[in-house]
Structure formats: structure tokens, C-alpha cells
Design an enzyme around this catalytic site. Structure first.
Site, PDB file in Angstrom:
ATOM      1  N   ALA A 154       0.831  -1.207   0.000  1.00  0.00           N
ATOM      2  CA  ALA A 154       0.000   0.000   0.000  1.00  0.00           C
ATOM      3  C   ALA A 154       0.863   1.254   0.000  1.00  0.00           C
ATOM      4  O   ALA A 154       1.993   1.243   0.486  1.00  0.00           O
ATOM      5  CB  ALA A 154      -0.910   0.000   1.218  1.00  0.00           C
ATOM      6  N   GLY A 207       0.379  -5.631   0.182  1.00  0.00           N
ATOM      7  CA  GLY A 207      -0.578  -5.746  -0.912  1.00  0.00           C
ATOM      8  C   GLY A 207       0.023  -6.362  -2.158  1.00  0.00           C
ATOM      9  O   GLY A 207      -0.677  -6.996  -2.948  1.00  0.00           O
ATOM     10  N   GLU A 263      -0.250  -9.971  -1.589  1.00  0.00           N
ATOM     11  CA  GLU A 263      -1.660 -10.337  -1.762  1.00  0.00           C
ATOM     12  C   GLU A 263      -2.035 -10.376  -3.240  1.00  0.00           C
ATOM     13  O   GLU A 263      -2.786 -11.262  -3.673  1.00  0.00           O
ATOM     14  CB  GLU A 263      -2.552  -9.359  -1.007  1.00  0.00           C
ATOM     15  CG  GLU A 263      -2.295  -9.433   0.491  1.00  0.00           C
ATOM     16  CD  GLU A 263      -3.377  -8.795   1.318  1.00  0.00           C
ATOM     17  OE1 GLU A 263      -4.525  -9.257   1.205  1.00  0.00           O
ATOM     18  OE2 GLU A 263      -3.072  -7.869   2.075  1.00  0.00           O
ATOM     19  N   GLU A 287       3.146  -5.735   7.475  1.00  0.00           N
ATOM     20  CA  GLU A 287       2.149  -4.905   8.153  1.00  0.00           C
ATOM     21  C   GLU A 287       2.295  -4.899   9.666  1.00  0.00           C
ATOM     22  O   GLU A 287       2.005  -3.896  10.318  1.00  0.00           O
ATOM     23  CB  GLU A 287       0.720  -5.375   7.791  1.00  0.00           C
ATOM     24  CG  GLU A 287       0.301  -5.073   6.380  1.00  0.00           C
ATOM     25  CD  GLU A 287       0.651  -6.139   5.367  1.00  0.00           C
ATOM     26  OE1 GLU A 287       0.042  -6.151   4.293  1.00  0.00           O
ATOM     27  OE2 GLU A 287       1.562  -6.965   5.636  1.00  0.00           O
TER      28      GLU A 287
END
Length: 181
Positions: A43, A87, A90, A110
Site C-alpha cells: 500500500a 498488498g 496479496e 504490516e
């Protein structure tokens, strides 16, 4: 910044992927720019810091980019050419075929920010590697080499840099030479 997944990129990517079904596309390849040495670094933290929790919740409504990838009716290849963190990891997990340059790294950092992965990656990772390995990656913020990611079942293949382009071409040729289902 190292292919960070800001809101504009996510929306653009969703729009492009949704348009794939309008054309005679047999395969989609997601990759990062060569200059950044990252597939996607996660992110955009600057952007996140500027939002309230309610704003972030509103922007995180489904379908998110990960569901759009999963729901495509053509194979999606993650062509991982560097860092795939948060992300980015992911995004990799949402793809059907996951190939990486052997110099790539995977992980969920994270935890160092007091967060947990929020794009469904924990559920996808559990299905691939099991609960104990998922917990280790998430709780420790563990980064895996491409070779370890392949050993664990996250990747289909980790490929030496000098063979990476040829391997991608071979997989694409296999996928496009067969009738679409």
C-alpha cells in the site's frame, strides 16, 4: 514509489482487468516496472496516513482488486520481478499462476505498522501453505526468498534471472495455444 498500490492504481487496474472480457484475451500478465525492482511494494503508506478509518473503509469496499483478479475468466500470471510485500504479496496470491525472478522477496510487513494484511491474503495464504506458516509470516513480518516461497507452495516456480523471460514466454505459449474454456 516501488509500484506502491495507491488508490488510483487500484482503480485503473480494476478498470483494465474488467475490460479484458470484452476482448479476445487468453491470458493476463501482471508485473512491475523493471526500474523499480519491485512487483508491488504494498500500500501507499503516505496515502493511507492521509485518510480517516471511515474513508479507508469506504475505499475498501468489494470488489477489491484481489477479487477482480480471482473472478477473471482467463488465467492471470503474476510475473514477480522484485519485492512483493503487503498488498503486493496479496496481489501475487490472487493470481492463478505465480512465477518469480529468483531475486524476488515475499512477505507481509504490516505487523511492523501495527496492522494485519487486509486484502484477503491471509485466507489465500492459509489455503496454499497452511495455518502455521501463515501465522509465522504474518505475526513475524517474515520475508521469504523466492526459493523459499516456491518450497512453501506460494510460487509455481522461482526462476533464475537469466531464464525468467523465457520461462514466462513458455507458460504464455502453453496457455494461449490451447482452446479457451
Amino acid at each position: 514509489a516501488r509500484n506502491a498500490l495507491n488508490q488510483e492504481l487500484r482503480e485503473d487496474l480494476k478498470r483494465v482487468l474488467r475490460s479484458v472480457e470484452e476482448f479476445d484475451v487468453h491470458v493476463v500478465i501482471l508485473t512491475g516496472s523493471e526500474e523499480s525492482s519491485a512487483f508491488a511494494s504494498g500500500a501507499d503508506l503516505t496515502e493511507l496516513a492521509e485518510r480517516t478509518a471511515l474513508e479507508q473503509r469506504e475505499l475498501s469496499k468489494r470488489p477489491r482488486i484481489y477479487e477482480v483478479i480471482t473472478d477473471l475468466n482467463v488465467p492471470v500470471i503474476a510475473r514477480v520481478n522484485g519485492l512483493a510485500l503487503g498488498g503486493g504479496c496479496e496481489l501475487t496470491l490472487a493470481c492463478d499462476v505465480r512465477l518469480a525472478d529468483a531475486r524476488s522477496k515475499f512477505g507481509f510487513p504490516e505487523v511492523s505498522l501495527g496492522l494485519i494484511p487486509g486484502g484477503g491474503g491471509t485466507q489465500r495464504l492459509v489455503r496454499l501453505v497452511g495455518e502455521p506458516r501463515t501465522k509465522e509470516m504474518v505475526y513475524r513480518g517474515l520475508q521469504l526468498s523466492a526459493e523459499r516461497a516456491e518450497e512453501w507452495g506460494i510460487l509455481n516456480r522461482a526462476v533464475p534471472a537469466d531464464e525468467f523471460g523465457g520461462t514466462i514466454d513458455e507458460v504464455v505459449e502453453d496457455l494461449t495455444s490451447r482452446p479457451q474454456t
